[in-house]
Design a protein around this motif. Structure first.
Motif, PDB file in Angstrom:
ATOM      1  N   ASP A   1      35.542  45.045  42.670  1.00 43.37           N
ATOM      2  CA  ASP A   1      36.311  43.609  42.771  1.00 43.37           C
ATOM      3  C   ASP A   1      36.073  42.744  42.015  1.00 43.37           C
ATOM      4  OD1 ASP A   1      38.092  42.334  44.358  1.00 43.37           O
ATOM      5  OD2 ASP A   1      36.632  41.733  45.885  1.00 43.37           O
ATOM      6  N   ALA A   2      36.830  42.206  41.126  1.00 43.67           N
ATOM      7  CA  ALA A   2      36.520  41.032  40.354  1.00 43.67           C
ATOM      8  C   ALA A   2      37.931  40.223  40.640  1.00 43.67           C
ATOM      9  CB  ALA A   2      36.512  41.439  38.921  1.00 43.67           C
ATOM     10  N   PRO A   3      37.899  38.944  40.208  1.00 44.63           N
ATOM     11  CA  PRO A   3      38.943  37.865  40.374  1.00 44.63           C
ATOM     12  C   PRO A   3      39.952  38.375  39.318  1.00 44.63           C
ATOM     13  CG  PRO A   3      36.983  36.678  39.730  1.00 44.63           C
ATOM     14  CD  PRO A   3      36.607  38.159  39.822  1.00 44.63           C
ATOM     15  N   GLU A   4      41.420  38.359  39.747  1.00 47.01           N
ATOM     16  CA  GLU A   4      42.588  38.691  38.979  1.00 47.01           C
ATOM     17  C   GLU A   4      42.840  37.622  37.981  1.00 47.01           C
ATOM     18  OE1 GLU A   4      46.006  40.173  40.514  1.00 47.01           O
ATOM     19  OE2 GLU A   4      45.145  41.931  41.437  1.00 47.01           O
ATOM     20  N   VAL A   5      42.758  37.823  36.757  1.00 46.67           N
ATOM     21  CA  VAL A   5      43.450  36.809  35.908  1.00 46.67           C
ATOM     22  C   VAL A   5      44.736  37.493  35.319  1.00 46.67           C
ATOM     23  CG1 VAL A   5      43.089  35.420  33.540  1.00 46.67           C
ATOM     24  CG2 VAL A   5      41.108  35.882  35.386  1.00 46.67           C
TER      25      VAL A   5
ATOM     26  N   ALA B   1      31.873  46.203  45.105  1.00 46.48           N
ATOM     27  CA  ALA B   1      33.043  47.194  45.261  1.00 46.48           C
ATOM     28  C   ALA B   1      33.859  46.787  46.366  1.00 46.48           C
ATOM     29  CB  ALA B   1      32.374  48.488  45.862  1.00 46.48           C
ATOM     30  N   GLY B   2      35.241  47.132  46.012  1.00 42.16           N
ATOM     31  CA  GLY B   2      36.256  46.754  47.028  1.00 42.16           C
ATOM     32  C   GLY B   2      35.974  47.659  48.166  1.00 42.16           C
ATOM     33  N   ASP B   3      36.839  47.364  49.262  1.00 31.16           N
ATOM     34  CA  ASP B   3      36.761  48.160  50.644  1.00 31.16           C
ATOM     35  C   ASP B   3      37.305  49.832  50.044  1.00 31.16           C
ATOM     36  OD1 ASP B   3      36.292  46.131  52.087  1.00 31.16           O
ATOM     37  OD2 ASP B   3      38.322  45.722  52.630  1.00 31.16           O
ATOM     38  N   ASP B   4      36.138  50.587  50.683  1.00 32.86           N
ATOM     39  CA  ASP B   4      36.473  52.047  50.308  1.00 32.86           C
ATOM     40  C   ASP B   4      36.585  52.616  51.660  1.00 32.86           C
ATOM     41  OD1 ASP B   4      36.280  54.675  49.507  1.00 32.86           O
ATOM     42  OD2 ASP B   4      34.176  54.815  48.918  1.00 32.86           O
ATOM     43  N   PRO B   5      37.884  53.245  51.908  1.00 31.12           N
ATOM     44  CA  PRO B   5      38.066  53.989  53.015  1.00 31.12           C
ATOM     45  C   PRO B   5      36.922  55.326  53.006  1.00 31.12           C
ATOM     46  CG  PRO B   5      39.997  54.220  51.440  1.00 31.12           C
ATOM     47  CD  PRO B   5      39.002  53.347  51.215  1.00 31.12           C
TER      48      PRO B   5
END
Lengths: 334, 250
Positions: A123-127, A151-155
């Protein structure tokens, strides 16, 4: 606090990469993204998640990463030496990391670009619509010691899965189509170009790689007075010294060097992954053959999930210990 | 390539495939105002057509490029559509796209931010004061954005500014560097090596990835450079736009 990997050691050219930013050529920004998009797709399939998530791209050398929580990871692209707490990890596979464990990724064993994926993606800011770094444009930067890669959400999902990668890590043949400037080269030179064995030059980066011919260089009949026009990844431009340069994902968007042709998109992973010194050849194909090759490559990508196998623990070989624990019923992310 | 084909003529416009998924329309093999105008106009016309499967339309100095979904569209049919559109009119006579703006950009000429002003002026056959007067008196058009993100190719200066590129590269031009060669100028958006000569420095950053509008300039915009002293330049560096002011052209 969300789960993350903390960079404890960093190779010189590690960056977050995803599918890049297509659509900004008119603003001077090449699409960028992973140098080996196939490796991104393989990681997504291994972790059962979308192909647009960001992964860590490691050119030539990996790093050390400490997990702040339990994490699913996958390793794809150019095989590298990898271990967790001293236990070797299979490449081209998914594994579980426990909180506090350190993943060590060493030098590349073949190819150039290895990838570290995490469940949920980094997860990093979108540019401009993407999370990946575009180093030549000054978007993002190479990863450094101390960086926290959330890390983003991991199901969650199964780990201990593997996917044998198509061997694209040792050079070989690249297919190309002719282009608007092919006719600036004599038919004899185009034929000689196809018959030439090239060696991948040690110099190179995400912008492009040079192919050193085993004979004389190539000169266009137009010389070096071409008005700048759009250039795209895959273009084979012939620079002033007669040496071909294959443009990669972070190439400039306009250029004035004559281009003898363009590598097919489906052969670009092989081009990007060719290690220094690898022998390469370029073969021109007509548009029908090129389209057929591209369709076949797309079919292969779609079929990836069906090629997943389980890592099997060989009692004589402890390499897959971590994965084995998962097969025994532990599910990551819970 | 003979001398006869140096300018747009019977051979142009030309349509070619560029890679498996691209089509390129070229309006000439050298920079000219009509060819640049044609490339800009055709780009906007293709965007208006909004053909299915077309993923990107852009232009360079004298060419227009479109990228399509090679696996999703009939490339032959798309090329035929493009050929039909190109043949429909004289693109070099089309008006410039609407919504263009004129930018007034403060720039420091002279001193260490202007290291090759005297050399460039000499090559153009004028003294440095005259060089600054000519550069700042010219309304330059953004002919295309390219090479690096947001970086404009600006033209054209008077004919005696057809000065060559340097044989050696300057290892690093800073963001905001104003450089000149072959009657064109460009304003660096990222720090990069260059074969062009630096005549001034502005506080404008043409690419601001962190901003709502990351790309400051657009093809067709006009730019006029206005001389300021070093002290003013230093203050302008705190302005995200470096003191540049835009006005919509009528």
């Amino acid at each position: 606090m969300s789960r993350a990997l903390i960079v404890q050691r960093a190779g010189p050219a590690m960056s977050l990469q995803d599918g890049g930013r297509p659509g900004f050529l008119g603003q001077g920004l090449s699409r960028g993204g992973a140098a080996d998009p196939r490796a991104l797709a393989e990681g997504a399939v291994l972790l059962g998640q979308g192909g647009d998530l960001a992964a860590v791209e490691m050119a030539g050398m990996g790093g050390a990463f400490e997990a702040t929580g339990d994490l699913r990871i996958a390793l794809t692209g150019a095989p590298m030496r990898a271990s967790v707490e001293g236990a070797p990890l299979a490449w081209g596979a998914s594994h579980l990391m426990r909180a506090g464990q350190v993943l060590e990724i060493g030098p590349v064993l073949a190819g150039v670009y290895g990838y570290l994926h995490v469940g949920g993606g980094f997860d990093a800011p979108e540019v401009l619509g993407a999370r990946g770094a575009h180093l030549s444009a000054g978007i993002g930067r190479v990863l450094r010691v101390g960086d926290r890669l959330a890390a983003g959400d991991d199901p969650g999902g199964e780990v201990g899965l593997c996917l044998s990668a198509e061997d694209r890590f040792a050079g070989g043949e690249l297919r190309a189509v002719m282009g608007p400037q092919t006719a600036m080269f004599s038919p004899e030179d185009v034929a000689r170009f196809e018959g030439t064995r090239f060696a991948r030059d040690a110099r190179g980066n995400r912008m492009g790689l040079r192919l050193i011919p085993d004979g004389a260089g190539f000169q266009s009949r137009a010389g070096l007075s071409i008005v700048s026009e759009i250039v795209v990844p895959g273009d084979i431009q012939i620079t002033g010294d007669g040496v071909p340069m294959v443009l990669l994902v972070e190439c400039q968007t306009t250029g004035g060097y004559p281009r003898i042709g363009t590598i097919l998109p489906c052969d670009m992973p092989r081009a990007a992954q060719a290690p220094a010194g690898a022998e390469m050849r370029i073969r021109f194909v007509d548009r029908d053959a090129a389209l057929a090759a591209e369709r076949a490559a797309a079919d292969t990508l779609r079929a990836l999930p069906g090629r997943i196998t389980r890592l099997v623990r060989d009692p004589w070989d402890m390499r897959d210990l971590l994965s084995y624990q998962l097969i025994s019923g532990v599910t990551a992310g819970e | 390539m003979g001398q006869a084909s140096r300018h747009s003529g019977a051979d142009y416009p030309r349509i070619d495939w560029l890679g498996l998924d691209g089509l390129l329309v070229r309006f000439g093999d050298a920079l000219s105002e009509p060819a640049n105008r044609a490339a800009l106009a055709l780009r906007h016309a293709i965007l208006r057509e909004d053909w299915p499967g077309v993923e990107e339309v852009t232009g360079a100095l004298v060419s227009t490029y479109l990228r399509f979904d090679a696996l999703g569209v009939d490339a032959g049919a798309l090329r035929a559509r493009l050929e039909d559109l190109v043949a429909r009119r004289d693109w070099s006579a089309e008006p410039l796209p609407g919504g263009r703006r004129i930018w007034r950009v403060p720039a420091v000429f002279g001193g260490d931010l202007s290291p090759q002003l005297a050399e460039s002026a000499g090559l153009a056959g004028v003294d440095p004061d005259q060089a600054v007067a000519e550069i700042t008196a010219t309304r330059l058009r953004v002919q295309t954005i390219g090479f690096a993100p947001g970086q404009p190719y600006l033209g054209e200066l008077p004919e005696h500014w057809a000065i060559p590129r340097q044989t050696e590269l300057t290892p690093r031009a800073e963001v905001g560097a104003l450089v000149v060669a072959i009657r064109q100028m460009t304003l660096f958006s990222t720090a990069a090596p260059t074969g062009w000569r630096q005549v001034a420095r502005t506080a404008l950053r043409p690419f601001r990835p962190e901003s709502e509008e990351p790309f400051v300039l657009r093809p067709g915009d006009e730019v006029v450079f206005e001389p300021v002293d070093r002290e003013r330049f230093e203050r302008l560096r705190e302005d995200p736009q470096g003191g540049a002011v835009a006005e919509v052209l009528p």
